[in-house]
Write an enzyme that holds these catalytic residues in place. Structure first.
Site, PDB file in Angstrom:
ATOM      1  N   ARG A  83      78.386  29.710 -13.692  1.00  0.00           N
ATOM      2  CA  ARG A  83      78.858  29.395 -15.042  1.00  0.00           C
ATOM      3  C   ARG A  83      77.801  29.725 -16.097  1.00  0.00           C
ATOM      4  O   ARG A  83      78.115  30.210 -17.166  1.00  0.00           O
ATOM      5  CB  ARG A  83      79.210  27.909 -15.101  1.00  0.00           C
ATOM      6  CG  ARG A  83      80.022  27.566 -16.318  1.00  0.00           C
ATOM      7  CD  ARG A  83      80.646  26.198 -16.192  1.00  0.00           C
ATOM      8  NE  ARG A  83      81.231  26.020 -14.880  1.00  0.00           N
ATOM      9  CZ  ARG A  83      81.511  24.823 -14.349  1.00  0.00           C
ATOM     10  NH1 ARG A  83      81.236  23.733 -15.014  1.00  0.00           N
ATOM     11  NH2 ARG A  83      82.037  24.726 -13.142  1.00  0.00           N
ATOM     12  N   LYS A 137      78.696  24.734   4.677  1.00  0.00           N
ATOM     13  CA  LYS A 137      78.964  23.353   5.002  1.00  0.00           C
ATOM     14  C   LYS A 137      78.718  22.484   3.774  1.00  0.00           C
ATOM     15  O   LYS A 137      77.961  22.915   2.907  1.00  0.00           O
ATOM     16  CB  LYS A 137      78.107  22.901   6.176  1.00  0.00           C
ATOM     17  CG  LYS A 137      76.612  22.832   5.847  1.00  0.00           C
ATOM     18  CD  LYS A 137      75.850  22.173   6.932  1.00  0.00           C
ATOM     19  CE  LYS A 137      75.808  20.684   6.742  1.00  0.00           C
ATOM     20  NZ  LYS A 137      74.750  20.225   5.798  1.00  0.00           N
ATOM     21  N   HIS A 161      73.939  27.005   9.658  1.00  0.00           N
ATOM     22  CA  HIS A 161      72.762  27.877   9.738  1.00  0.00           C
ATOM     23  C   HIS A 161      71.964  27.649  11.018  1.00  0.00           C
ATOM     24  O   HIS A 161      71.168  28.502  11.413  1.00  0.00           O
ATOM     25  CB  HIS A 161      71.900  27.763   8.478  1.00  0.00           C
ATOM     26  CG  HIS A 161      71.065  26.532   8.404  1.00  0.00           C
ATOM     27  ND1 HIS A 161      71.541  25.326   7.986  1.00  0.00           N
ATOM     28  CD2 HIS A 161      69.756  26.324   8.710  1.00  0.00           C
ATOM     29  CE1 HIS A 161      70.571  24.429   8.037  1.00  0.00           C
ATOM     30  NE2 HIS A 161      69.465  25.011   8.470  1.00  0.00           N
ATOM     31  N   LYS A 165      69.463  30.378  14.114  1.00  0.00           N
ATOM     32  CA  LYS A 165      68.082  30.229  14.590  1.00  0.00           C
ATOM     33  C   LYS A 165      67.958  30.874  15.974  1.00  0.00           C
ATOM     34  O   LYS A 165      68.791  30.642  16.841  1.00  0.00           O
ATOM     35  CB  LYS A 165      67.701  28.742  14.672  1.00  0.00           C
ATOM     36  CG  LYS A 165      67.676  28.049  13.301  1.00  0.00           C
ATOM     37  CD  LYS A 165      67.269  26.594  13.424  1.00  0.00           C
ATOM     38  CE  LYS A 165      67.522  25.820  12.144  1.00  0.00           C
ATOM     39  NZ  LYS A 165      66.444  25.819  11.166  1.00  0.00           N
ATOM     40  N   GLU A 199      63.394  15.062  10.449  1.00  0.00           N
ATOM     41  CA  GLU A 199      62.916  15.757   9.250  1.00  0.00           C
ATOM     42  C   GLU A 199      61.866  14.903   8.570  1.00  0.00           C
ATOM     43  O   GLU A 199      62.017  13.675   8.494  1.00  0.00           O
ATOM     44  CB  GLU A 199      64.073  15.974   8.280  1.00  0.00           C
ATOM     45  CG  GLU A 199      65.136  16.896   8.823  1.00  0.00           C
ATOM     46  CD  GLU A 199      66.135  17.243   7.742  1.00  0.00           C
ATOM     47  OE1 GLU A 199      65.915  18.239   7.044  1.00  0.00           O
ATOM     48  OE2 GLU A 199      67.108  16.508   7.575  1.00  0.00           O
ATOM     49  N   ASP A 203      76.149  14.937   7.246  1.00  0.00           N
ATOM     50  CA  ASP A 203      75.257  16.020   6.822  1.00  0.00           C
ATOM     51  C   ASP A 203      74.661  16.772   8.017  1.00  0.00           C
ATOM     52  O   ASP A 203      74.445  17.975   7.943  1.00  0.00           O
ATOM     53  CB  ASP A 203      74.131  15.428   5.949  1.00  0.00           C
ATOM     54  CG  ASP A 203      73.212  16.494   5.386  1.00  0.00           C
ATOM     55  OD1 ASP A 203      73.735  17.466   4.808  1.00  0.00           O
ATOM     56  OD2 ASP A 203      71.983  16.369   5.522  1.00  0.00           O
ATOM     57  N   HIS A 247      75.191  20.472  12.787  1.00  0.00           N
ATOM     58  CA  HIS A 247      74.042  20.985  13.546  1.00  0.00           C
ATOM     59  C   HIS A 247      73.907  20.325  14.928  1.00  0.00           C
ATOM     60  O   HIS A 247      73.720  21.002  15.933  1.00  0.00           O
ATOM     61  CB  HIS A 247      72.746  20.788  12.762  1.00  0.00           C
ATOM     62  CG  HIS A 247      72.811  21.297  11.353  1.00  0.00           C
ATOM     63  ND1 HIS A 247      73.521  22.418  10.998  1.00  0.00           N
ATOM     64  CD2 HIS A 247      72.253  20.848  10.206  1.00  0.00           C
ATOM     65  CE1 HIS A 247      73.393  22.630   9.687  1.00  0.00           C
ATOM     66  NE2 HIS A 247      72.631  21.674   9.180  1.00  0.00           N
ATOM     67  N   LYS A 301      65.859  11.331   8.091  1.00  0.00           N
ATOM     68  CA  LYS A 301      64.995  11.891   7.050  1.00  0.00           C
ATOM     69  C   LYS A 301      63.794  10.978   6.870  1.00  0.00           C
ATOM     70  O   LYS A 301      63.840   9.796   7.229  1.00  0.00           O
ATOM     71  CB  LYS A 301      65.770  11.997   5.744  1.00  0.00           C
ATOM     72  CG  LYS A 301      66.904  13.013   5.825  1.00  0.00           C
ATOM     73  CD  LYS A 301      67.153  13.668   4.492  1.00  0.00           C
ATOM     74  CE  LYS A 301      68.264  14.693   4.555  1.00  0.00           C
ATOM     75  NZ  LYS A 301      67.823  16.026   4.969  1.00  0.00           N
TER      76      LYS A 301
HETATM   77  C1  BG6 Z   1      71.157  21.112   5.987  1.00  0.00           C
HETATM   78  C2  BG6 Z   1      71.249  19.686   5.522  1.00  0.00           C
HETATM   79  O1  BG6 Z   1      72.368  21.536   6.517  1.00  0.00           O
HETATM   80  O2  BG6 Z   1      70.148  21.216   6.992  1.00  0.00           O
HETATM   81  C3  BG6 Z   1      69.907  19.190   5.015  1.00  0.00           C
HETATM   82  O3  BG6 Z   1      72.228  19.584   4.494  1.00  0.00           O
HETATM   83  C4  BG6 Z   1      68.832  19.425   6.046  1.00  0.00           C
HETATM   84  O4  BG6 Z   1      69.981  17.819   4.652  1.00  0.00           O
HETATM   85  C5  BG6 Z   1      68.852  20.854   6.561  1.00  0.00           C
HETATM   86  O5  BG6 Z   1      67.576  19.127   5.465  1.00  0.00           O
HETATM   87  C6  BG6 Z   1      67.910  21.040   7.732  1.00  0.00           C
HETATM   88  O6  BG6 Z   1      67.803  22.394   8.041  1.00  0.00           O
HETATM   89  P1  BG6 Z   1      66.506  22.967   8.771  1.00  0.00           P
HETATM   90  O7  BG6 Z   1      66.836  24.397   9.036  1.00  0.00           O
HETATM   91  O8  BG6 Z   1      65.365  22.775   7.817  1.00  0.00           O
HETATM   92  O9  BG6 Z   1      66.330  22.153  10.014  1.00  0.00           O
END
Ligand code: BG6
Length: 520
Positions: free
Chosen positions: A64, A172, A202, A206, A240, A259, A264, A364
């Site tokens: 935008r 996602k 994603h 990896k 994390e 999330d 994942h 986290k």
């Molecule tokens: C994302 C989440 O999909 O993956 C995040 O929304 C998270 O909250 C992230 O931090 C972690 O990805 P990676 O590749 O750093 O492990």
């Protein structure tokens, strides 16, 4: 005492490389957002640096804000300078890429913008020679996905006919629960065919995640042990060290289960637990993953309190950083009960895994960033040797069962813990570690997940993307937990200081079953 045995690998001198996709245009919706700056443009830059972008190629950013083409190029250059894994920007790579970047200021819900986009794409096809092949990347807030899909369809951009292909990548989160994921699938599939839709996770990009299947099905020694007869339990940890890192608003309406687990962790679980596919084709692999996801037992409401555990971080210190409490993060409601830590026990109801618990945890603001899958094998049926305390090396409880660790990140590798006899008169056992490190073995740095995924989508390979039925199958066990939580007291949420391994009771959660979380 653990001893490390490390491996060096000699690769064939002509290591196979990726093939370059054909001419195409990548259209990014949400071009002024975080994902575009942190991941997408640096990934496209890295592909350019490796000679993996098509010769005739362009990028159209749509957002935008009225940035103008030059303004957008300048911002993207800054993004590459800040986030590229390849060090200082190289002008021989950046300049041609910058030339290929266009920008369209448009609101995602305004049909006029799509008419402008169609005209711009037609012009680019003529001047650049991109021949109508298009990849639409939805890097927007999820509420915009369905509307963008519909308006692309109405503008005739979903299947423009002719020779060209059109694909759409959807980020996602894909839905908030089973019902909304089904609804979104329906809306998207009214406009696009399933084979045009690339739902991204994603983690599948990896290298170490892809290696799970290679490791399992490319070696004959592990697969015979890979079932309830030899495996005691499996753990999947995604820890994390960061907090919500500026994404408080999104995260607070999501939480760790939605999330991280729905996507994942369940992807890791399905790769670790699925049956061998009939071939390495996309559909064969995805069929097996879907079968496995269907076999995960939804958590009945009355057991949700005992099979799941939730926590939320408070102020603390991670490494040398002071982290504010979750409820103090920007965008987070001060009375929020959103979980930033979750642990689950899942069971898989099929012949291979009946009775083997799968423990999943993610959080986290934990002490370090680490993702690992741990397969713990059963103890030998009869202990013939002294171990631990008797052998003078360990405490009385420290007979350590065989354990295979698939280290997904950041210190990528695979380690197998076995018991061996140390030199000396007596026969006793000490645990040692056979440890393969990607960095030492293969050298260099693995590409970023987004590089591989963008490349695969441009080449039309959907193996590492989530199929429509798969995303729904992954929502089933997660939705059962979300529903169960609704009936629970919020007191079920415990707090933990940032920089610790989650609330104390997270240990009790697994210890109840006579097991322990892996230590890092
Ligand atoms: C994302 C989440 O999909 O993956 C995040 O929304 C998270 O909250 C992230 O931090 C972690 O990805 P990676 O590749 O750093 O492990």
């Amino acid at each position: 005492m653990e001893t490390r045995v490390r491996g060096k690998v000699s690769l064939p001198s002509e290591a196979p490389s990726y093939s370059v996709p054909d001419a195409c245009t990548v259209v990014i919706f949400g071009a002024s957002g975080d994902l575009t700056a942190r991941k997408l443009i640096p990934a496209l830059y890295a592909l350019g640096a490796q000679g993996l972008l098509p010769r005739y190629f362009s990028i159209v950013g749509v957002a935008r804000r009225d940035l103008g083409q030059d303004g957008f190029r300048r911002e993207m250059r800054k993004a590459v300078e800040q986030f590229s894994r390849l060090g200082p920007i190289r002008s021989e790579v950046w300049d041609p890429l910058a030339e290929a970047i266009h920008y369209l200021a448009a609101s995602f819900d305004d049909p006029e913008g799509y008419v402008k986009l169609r005209d711009l794409l037609a012009r680019i096809d003529q001047t650049v020679g991109t021949s109508g092949d298009r990849l639409f990347y939805l890097a927007t807030p999820p509420t915009a996905y369905a509307g963008i899909g519909r308006l692309l369809g109405e503008a005739g951009l979903a299947s423009p006919g002719g020779e060209g292909w059109t694909r759409i990548i959807i980020e996602k989160p894909f839905g908030r629960d089973l019902e909304s994921a089904r609804g979104l699938n329906r809306q998207v599939l009214e406009v696009f065919r399933e084979d045009q839709v690339y739902r991204i996770d994603h983690y599948l990009g990896k290298e170490t995640v892809q290696n799970i299947l290679a490791f399992r099905f490319g070696n004959s020694i592990f697969e015979p042990l890979w079932d309830r007869r030899y495996v005691d339990h499996v753990q999947i940890t995604v820890a994390e060290d960061l907090g919500v890192a500026g994404r408080g608003g999104y995260y607070d309406s999501s939480g760790a289960l939605r999330d991280m687990v729905q996507n994942h962790l369940l992807q890791l679980l399905s790769l670790v637990a699925m049956e061998p596919p009939a071939s390495f084709e996309a559909e064969a692999i995805r069929d097996e993953k879907v079968k496995l996801l269907h076999a995960i037992r939804p958590t009945p409401r009355q057991t949700v309190a005992e099979r799941t555990f939730r926590g939320q971080y408070t102020k603390g210190i991670v490494g040398e950083r002071t982290v504010v409490g979750y409820r103090e993060e920007a965008g987070v409601r001060p009375e929020s009960t959103t979980e930033t830590y979750v642990a689950l026990k899942l069971t898989i109801e099929n012949w291979r895994w009946a009775g083997v618990p799968f423990y999943l945890r993610t959080g986290k603001a934990l002490p370090k960033r680490i993702t690992e899958v741990t397969i713990q094998f059963r103890e030998p049926p009869l202990l013939l040797f002294e171990h631990g305390a008797h052998a003078g090396h360990q405490g009385p409880d420290d007979l350590e069962p065989n354990r295979l660790s698939l280290r997904i990140q950041p210190d990528e590798g695979i380690a197998l813990r076995i018991g061996l006899k140390p030199p000396g008169e007596r026969i006793s056992l000490v645990p040692v570690l056979m440890d393969f490190s990607y960095r030492e073995g293969f050298g260099g740095e693995s590409p970023e997940a987004y590089e591989r995924l963008l490349l695969d989508c441009m080449r039309g390979d959907s193996t590492l993307f989530i199929r429509g039925d798969e995303v729904e199958a992954a929502w089933v066990p997660v939705t059962s937990i979300l529903e169960g939580w609704q009936g629970l007291d919020v007191k079920a949420l415990e707090s933990y200081p940032a920089g610790t391994w989650g609330p104390q009771s997270a240990e009790a959660f697994i210890r109840r079953d006579g097991r322990q979380w892996a230590r890092f």
